[in-house]
Design an enzyme around this catalytic site. Structure first.
Site, short mmCIF file in Angstrom:
data_model
loop_
_atom_site.label_atom_id
_atom_site.label_comp_id
_atom_site.label_asym_id
_atom_site.label_seq_id
_atom_site.Cartn_x
_atom_site.Cartn_y
_atom_site.Cartn_z
CG ASN A 46 -17.24 -27.48 -23.78
OD1 ASN A 46 -16.32 -26.68 -23.69
ND2 ASN A 46 -18.17 -27.61 -22.85
CE LYS B 262 -16.97 -29.93 -20.42
NZ LYS B 262 -17.79 -30.65 -19.46
CG HIS C 88 -21.46 -25.90 -20.68
ND1 HIS C 88 -21.20 -26.39 -19.42
CD2 HIS C 88 -21.28 -26.92 -21.55
CE1 HIS C 88 -20.86 -27.67 -19.54
NE2 HIS C 88 -20.90 -28.02 -20.81
CD GLU D 230 -23.83 -30.22 -23.15
OE1 GLU D 230 -23.00 -30.95 -23.71
OE2 GLU D 230 -23.51 -29.27 -22.43
N GLY E 92 -19.81 -35.16 -17.98
CA GLY E 92 -18.56 -35.51 -17.31
C GLY E 92 -18.70 -36.61 -16.27
P1 PGA Z 1 -18.78 -34.59 -21.50
O1 PGA Z 1 -19.10 -33.01 -21.54
O2 PGA Z 1 -18.85 -35.09 -22.91
O3 PGA Z 1 -17.39 -34.69 -20.94
O4 PGA Z 1 -19.81 -35.21 -20.64
C1 PGA Z 1 -20.10 -32.50 -22.36
C2 PGA Z 1 -20.21 -31.00 -22.18
O5 PGA Z 1 -19.99 -30.51 -21.07
O6 PGA Z 1 -20.50 -30.28 -23.14
#
Ligand code: PGA
Length: 240
Positions: free
Chosen positions: A8, A10, A93, A163, A169
């Site tokens: 992802n 983003k 998400h 998640e 993040g």
């Molecule tokens: P991350 O994000 O691996 O940076 O924690 C995961 C996501 O938002 O799908």
């Protein structure tokens, strides 16, 4: 079943950066032990589509609107994504839910539309830290699945990404024990609802914690944010 390693991106990478990434990624993709799927920003979809042509690298958009066209300024069409070769649509998400106020009802419509176009919804669910601390996790996940899959076709493919919001993040990954316990719960809920779907884990997955997480029960792969932006770290995760 084949594992799924989803990236992802983003709101990162330009079309030129997308092309450069795939130029390098294509040289190492054969190391992956599963299916790799990329969710670039919608504006980079064409660059991704051209870059992965002739490979088994799949891609999709990070969100779609619940209708394929119309007066919906700023939205993405799942139909257009399909025309560009998308196979998956990421839906629900936590950033969509929290920042853009996406509701379970809207998510259910997007899941249904995605399936009706022959694409696979990758439906994200997860609890906040406050919810986990008040031990509501099971109920939260059950509600998100019940409502998000309310209009889904049980005979068509769907993928779930668990998640935990507190792990996205933040660098705070769920422990293997938490992943094992929660994925077993998600599996129980899906079975109760009559769905068969791989369950990906997402939330601060990195090259150094992926091997421990993939071994846990009912972990069908990963949804990776930050660590998917670099070829090296993502291929390490996708080859566990
Ligand atoms: P991350 O994000 O691996 O940076 O924690 C995961 C996501 O938002 O799908």
């Amino acid at each position: 079943m084949q594992k799924i390693f989803a990236a992802n991106w983003k709101l990162f990478k330009s079309p030129a950066e997308t092309r450069q990434f795939f130029k390098n990624f294509k040289e190492v993709v054969s190391k992956s032990t599963g299916e790799v799927v990329f969710f670039p920003p919608a504006i980079c979809l064409e660059a991704a589509s051209e870059s992965v042509k002739g490979t088994n690298i799949a891609f999709g958009v990070q969100n779609c609107y619940a209708q394929v066209q119309g007066a919906f300024t700023g939205e993405n069409s799942a139909q257009t994504a399909k025309e560009l070769g998308a196979k998956y649509i990421l839906i629900g998400h936590s950033e969509r839910r929290q920042i853009f106020g996406e509701t379970d009802a809207a998510i259910a419509d997007k899941v249904a539309l995605t399936q009706s176009l022959g694409l696979t919804p990758l439906l994200c669910i997860g609890e906040t830290l406050a919810e986990r601390e008040s031990t509501h996790t099971y109920r939260i996940l059950e509600t998100q699945l019940e409502l998000g899959l309310a209009k889904a076709d049980k005979t068509k493919p769907v993928v779930i990404a668990y998640e935990p919001v507190w792990a996205i993040g933040t660098g705070k990954v769920a422990t293997p024990e938490q992943v094992a316990e929660t994925h077993t719960d998600v599996q129980t809920i899906l079975t109760k609802l009559g769905f068969k779907a791989p369950i990906l884990y997402g939330g601060s997955v990195k090259a150094d914690n992926a091997a421990g997480l993939i071994k846990q029960p009912h972990v069908g792969g990963f949804l990776v944010g930050g660590a998917s932006l670099e070829v090296d770290s993502f291929i390490k995760i996708a080859s566990v």
